[in-house]
Design an enzyme around this catalytic site. Structure first.
Site: not given
Ligand SMILES: *Cc1c(COP(=O)(O)O)cnc(C)c1O
Length: 391
Positions: A139, A225, A254
């Site tokens: 994701f 990521d 986050k």
């Molecule tokens: C939450 C998340 C995103 C997206 O972050 P947003 O601040 O909602 O745009 C991307 N990559 C990972 C691994 C995530 O957990």
């Protein structure tokens, strides 16, 4: 559950993109959230790995309020101090060379994608090596490009046409990676060390090390990521620091600013100068108030606190692995996925009744408590989880 005017107004005026749980949270203190009736809930989700210091951390609050009173915004047309101090601290603690600030995880990933493409365009010519490999089950965000990067078929409908140049490969499969890297059009491999939204599914150290050496051999960038796994969540500042590898770039968001919206794209030596003046930007990115909040978070993520995160995570894992009704536990530090015999959303709903706010990730219960959660509340939350999970 008492009827609340806010739930009906929300349904009337907020776009229906979220399947919300019942509570209307009005206040937070430490590792507790409080609803309209004043009922307290132990926060076992941190607003999806955001509030790492819990709620109302004094040092964070002081830093944010002070900066809000001093200078809340000036724009990236000018130099501002908190942003520079934060970038320096992030580079010094990760070995990365430069930082681009945005406002979310998706934006941080957009920046990584753009930097990798531009780097490859500079070396090999435009559109010669645009492809970014990502993993099935990953994701990466909700923008069109990060949806395309996301390796879940379910996200690839209704919003097309999607940006091209992403290919998805099975996670943990070294020979599939080797095979994909024989393509001539690949510039980067982007992955999460632990797939968060995908169900708290970790990659093995062996795979991550192979990914590092194979990408390096082929002249392909390794991008991580760390939007969810970063900022102390797994017991290291960034999760790659568990595995003895260094990526060429990473994204985070986050937990970065302790509750304020901020994302960062950290660029290693090769990528550091890929983005040039005018090639990327953000109005709010690196905003002084968010940067001040992030600096306060970073200052708190000492080796001692990180060791506590690891110890609390190990404790939770051991206890839950032995609990009736629990099939298994995945994850690292205070990022845990719990496979229960009962359906995960049902478990979360029952936990709310008991005053524990936890999350789900796919078919698992997901635990992401504040990194500062005291042992007492951790044990209390654990005993409720055991009660609810028991057959
Ligand atoms: C939450 C998340 C995103 C997206 O972050 P947003 O601040 O909602 O745009 C991307 N990559 C990972 C691994 C995530 O957990």
């Amino acid at each position: 559950m008492r009827r609340s005017i806010w739930r009906s107004l929300d349904q009337q005026y907020i776009a229906h993109t979220y399947a919300r749980f019942d509570p209307v949270f009005v206040r937070g203190r430490g590792c507790y959230l409080y609803d309209e009736q004043g009922k307290g809930y132990i926060d076992m989700g941190s607003g999806i790995a955001v509030s790492g210091l819990g709620h109302g951390d004094r040092a964070w609050e002081r830093a944010v309020c002070k900066q809000a009173k001093t200078l809340a915004h000036a724009s990236n047309l000018y130099y501002t101090q908190p942003q520079v101090r934060l970038a320096q601290a992030l580079c010094q603690s990760t070995g990365m060379h430069k930082v681009f600030f945005g406002n979310s995880g998706a934006e941080a990933n957009e920046c990584l994608i753009k930097a990798a493409r531009k780097y490859a365009a500079g070396l090999y010519g435009e559109n010669q090596r645009p492809v970014i490999l990502t993993l099935e089950g990953s994701f990466h965000g909700r923008t069109l490009a990060t949806l395309a990067a996301t390796g879940q078929e379910g996200f690839h409908h209704d919003f097309g046409p999607f940006p091209q140049g992403f290919a998805h490969i099975p996670p943990g499969d070294i020979s599939a990676l080797e095979e994909a890297l024989t393509r001539q059009d690949v510039c980067a491999l982007l992955l999460e060390t632990i797939q968060g939204e995908g169900g708290v599914l970790p990659l093995q150290a062996e795979y991550l090390r192979a990914a590092r050496s194979l990408t390096r051999e082929r002249g392909v960038l390794l991008l991580l990521d760390e939007v969810q796994t970063g900022n102390g969540r797994t017991g290291k500042l960034f999760s790659f620091q568990h595995f003895g590898i260094v990526p060429d770039g990473l994204s985070t968001a986050k937990g970065l600013a302790g509750g304020l919206p901020m994302g960062a794209c950290l660029l290693g030596e090769e990528l550091a100068n890929a983005l040039t003046p005018g090639s990327h930007g953000s109005t709010f990115g690196g905003n002084p108030v968010c940067a001040a909040g992030a600096l306060a978070v970073l200052e708190r993520l000492t080796p001692e606190l990180l060791a506590q995160v690891a110890a609390k995570g190990d404790f939770l894992r051991r206890e839950l692995e032995a609990a009736p009704g629990v099939r298994g536990v995945t994850g690292l530090g205070l990022m845990l996925g719990v496979e229960t015999e009962k359906e995960a959303r049902q478990v979360v709903t029952a936990l709310l009744e008991k005053g524990v706010a936890a999350l789900t990730a796919k078919n698992r219960l997901r635990l992401l408590p504040p990194l500062t959660i005291p042992w007492k509340e951790l044990r209390k939350a654990l005993s409720h989880i055991k009660e609810v999970a028991a057959p």
